[in-house]
Motif scaffolding. Structure first.
Motif, mmCIF file in Angstrom:
data_model
loop_
_atom_site.group_PDB
_atom_site.id
_atom_site.type_symbol
_atom_site.label_atom_id
_atom_site.label_comp_id
_atom_site.label_asym_id
_atom_site.label_seq_id
_atom_site.Cartn_x
_atom_site.Cartn_y
_atom_site.Cartn_z
ATOM 1 N N ILE A 37 0.872 -1.186 0.000
ATOM 2 C CA ILE A 37 0.000 0.000 0.000
ATOM 3 C C ILE A 37 0.901 1.226 0.000
ATOM 4 N N SER A 38 0.761 2.072 -0.997
ATOM 5 C CA SER A 38 1.618 3.259 -1.028
ATOM 6 C C SER A 38 0.895 4.481 -0.467
ATOM 7 N N LEU A 39 1.406 4.906 0.703
ATOM 8 C CA LEU A 39 0.975 6.194 1.256
ATOM 9 C C LEU A 39 2.176 7.132 1.144
ATOM 10 N N ASP A 45 -4.619 9.315 -7.431
ATOM 11 C CA ASP A 45 -5.089 8.208 -8.279
ATOM 12 C C ASP A 45 -6.382 8.595 -8.995
ATOM 13 N N ARG A 302 -11.046 11.511 2.341
ATOM 14 C CA ARG A 302 -9.891 10.654 2.683
ATOM 15 C C ARG A 302 -9.156 11.195 3.920
ATOM 16 N N VAL A 372 -2.524 10.505 1.279
ATOM 17 C CA VAL A 372 -3.736 9.751 0.933
ATOM 18 C C VAL A 372 -4.185 10.075 -0.498
ATOM 19 N N SER A 374 -3.262 8.816 -3.256
ATOM 20 C CA SER A 374 -3.465 7.650 -4.122
ATOM 21 C C SER A 374 -4.070 6.482 -3.363
ATOM 22 N N ALA A 375 -4.686 6.783 -2.224
ATOM 23 C CA ALA A 375 -5.254 5.695 -1.419
ATOM 24 C C ALA A 375 -6.721 5.972 -1.097
ATOM 25 N N ARG A 379 -8.251 1.423 1.327
ATOM 26 C CA ARG A 379 -6.789 1.201 1.446
ATOM 27 C C ARG A 379 -6.232 1.932 2.667
ATOM 28 N N ILE A 380 -6.814 3.088 2.983
ATOM 29 C CA ILE A 380 -6.370 3.820 4.183
ATOM 30 C C ILE A 380 -6.671 2.960 5.417
ATOM 31 N N ALA A 383 -4.318 0.050 5.583
ATOM 32 C CA ALA A 383 -2.973 0.493 6.002
ATOM 33 C C ALA A 383 -2.949 0.723 7.503
#
Ligand SMILES: Cc1ncc(COP(=O)(O)O)c(C=O)c1O
Length: 394
Positions: A37-39, A45, A302, A372, A374-375, A379-380, A383
């Motif tokens: 997961i990329s934060l 995104d 987000r 956030v 791209s999350a 996904r947040i 993560a």
């Protein structure tokens, strides 16, 4: 035998991005089938807004695929100038607007056009790492000026610097990457006026101008001085078009001239079809409000989800809750790890990328930046639950 490669001396002080290491580890984990997961990345995104996409596609189809004027398409510069007049009552002419390949090209053009080796440049700390490194590339001596504990500009610190050794340039950024803070109008005014009195150039990076929440107001630094202020702005974040590389600089002609000269010999012009697309969007205020409003709502949502999920995590301290941008900047000192230790171990053990605070200056080695952009919310949440588990296992 190839000749040994000698790096140009202007790069001696420039630090390679520490982020590469994270992306390499992340890529290795992904190659092993691990869901990373990329934060980490300061990107979005979100898809290209259809109105903008159509305008750009039409620009390609109708042959806008050649060089534009070096400074940018005149009507786009006029539209940008008009917006500053209607929003801030600032009266710039199109000659005082330069369209660039993203804010980054603009920033480097400014440094190369205005700095000499040894010039003193003050950069707020924490700040987007490119500021200091680009100034160093131009040979400048960079000094970091810590922000106040609530991530505002520290007027007293700047005052001291101006009184003792006025710098050639200061670089400020509001809304701020990485803190998500908005500088107070009073402090921006005070610092810009001090700069004016000492003939110091102010670079004001306002790339997150449109991404504010909770009724936060934006202050444009040029509201307090015309002669010394250079505004840097970008379409990247608000319009979710980071890869299309479109930004701009606004400055009085006497400051713009050297910047324009560098730009001319650097890229000639920003990509023409993207300029045409942006111009068509700007000429339709409803489209602008629609696009920015949608992005703001998504990112605000987000931000709220992230605060709700990350605040309760034991060891995370939010001394400040962001009101802009798409970043959070908690202190993780109570986990017993520094920012870099936390970020590396978290990635290796739990597959979550965050960026350590030392990438943004020297004052916050125990913080991490969470993006956030791209999350989406699921996904947040995932993560946050991985981070809680990671810390429980420590
Ligand atoms: C403060 C700040 N300025 C400039 C940029 C770069 O913007 P652009 O994509 O327009 O080059 C970024 C990107 O993260 C940023 O955070």
């Amino acid at each position: 035998m190839p000749k040994s490669v000698k790096t140009a001396s202007r790069l001696q002080e420039v630090s390679p991005s520490g982020l590469r290491e994270f992306f390499e580890i992340g890529a290795k984990l992904e190659a092993k089938g691990i869901d990373v997961i990329s934060l980490g990345i300061g990107d979005l995104d979100l898809p290209l807004p259809p109105f903008l996409g159509d305008a750009i596609a039409d620009a390609f189809a109708t042959g806008h695929t050649h060089y534009s004027s070096n400074a940018g398409i005149y009507e786009l510069r006029q539209a940008i100038a008009d917006r500053y007049e209607s929003t801030y009552n600032l009266k710039y002419t199109p000659e005082e607007v330069l369209v660039t390949c993203g804010a980054l090209e603009g920033l480097l053009d400014i440094m190369l056009g205005h700095l000499n080796p040894g010039d003193r440049v003050l950069v707020q700390d924490p700040a987007f790492g490119y500021f200091a490194n680009q100034a160093k590339m131009a040979g400048a001596k960079v000094e970091l000026i810590p922000m106040t504990p609530d991530f505002d500009l520290d007027v007293i610190r700047y005052q001291k610097e101006f009184e003792t050794n006025p710098p050639q340039m200061i670089i400020i950024n509001s809304p701020c990457n990485p803190t998500g803070s908005v500088a107070s109008r009073k402090n921006v005014k005070d610092i810009v006026e001090q700069a004016r009195d000492h003939d110091t150039i102010v670079i004001s990076d306002e790339c997150y101008e449109f991404l504010r929440y909770d009724g936060q107001k934006h202050t444009c630094s040029a509201e307090f001085d015309y002669d010394n202020v250079i505004i840097v702005n970008s379409f990247s974040k608000a319009f979710a078009m980071t890869g299309l590389r479109l930004g701009y600089i606004i400055a009085p002609v006497h400051l713009m001239q050297p910047i324009y000269q560098v730009h001319q010999y650097n890229t000639a012009c920003a990509p023409t079809p993207i300029q045409v697309g942006a111009m068509r969007v700007l000429s339709n205020p409803n489209a602008v409000e629609g696009i920015i409003g949608t992005h703001r709502n998504v990112l605000d949502d987000r931000r709220k989800v992230a605060l709700e999920c990350f605040k309760p995590i034991k060891g995370f301290k939010f001394t400040y809750e962001p009101v802009a941008g798409f970043y959070l900047f908690p202190n993780v000192n109570e986990t017993g790890m520094t920012g870099p230790e936390f970020a590396i171990t978290l990635l290796e053990e739990s597959g979550v990328i965050v960026v350590p605070g030392d990438q943004f200056g020297s004052a916050y080695p125990d913080n991490i930046r969470i993006s956030v952009g791209s999350a989406p919310p699921n996904r947040i949440r995932e993560a946050a639950s991985r981070i809680s588990k990671f810390l429980k296992d420590k």
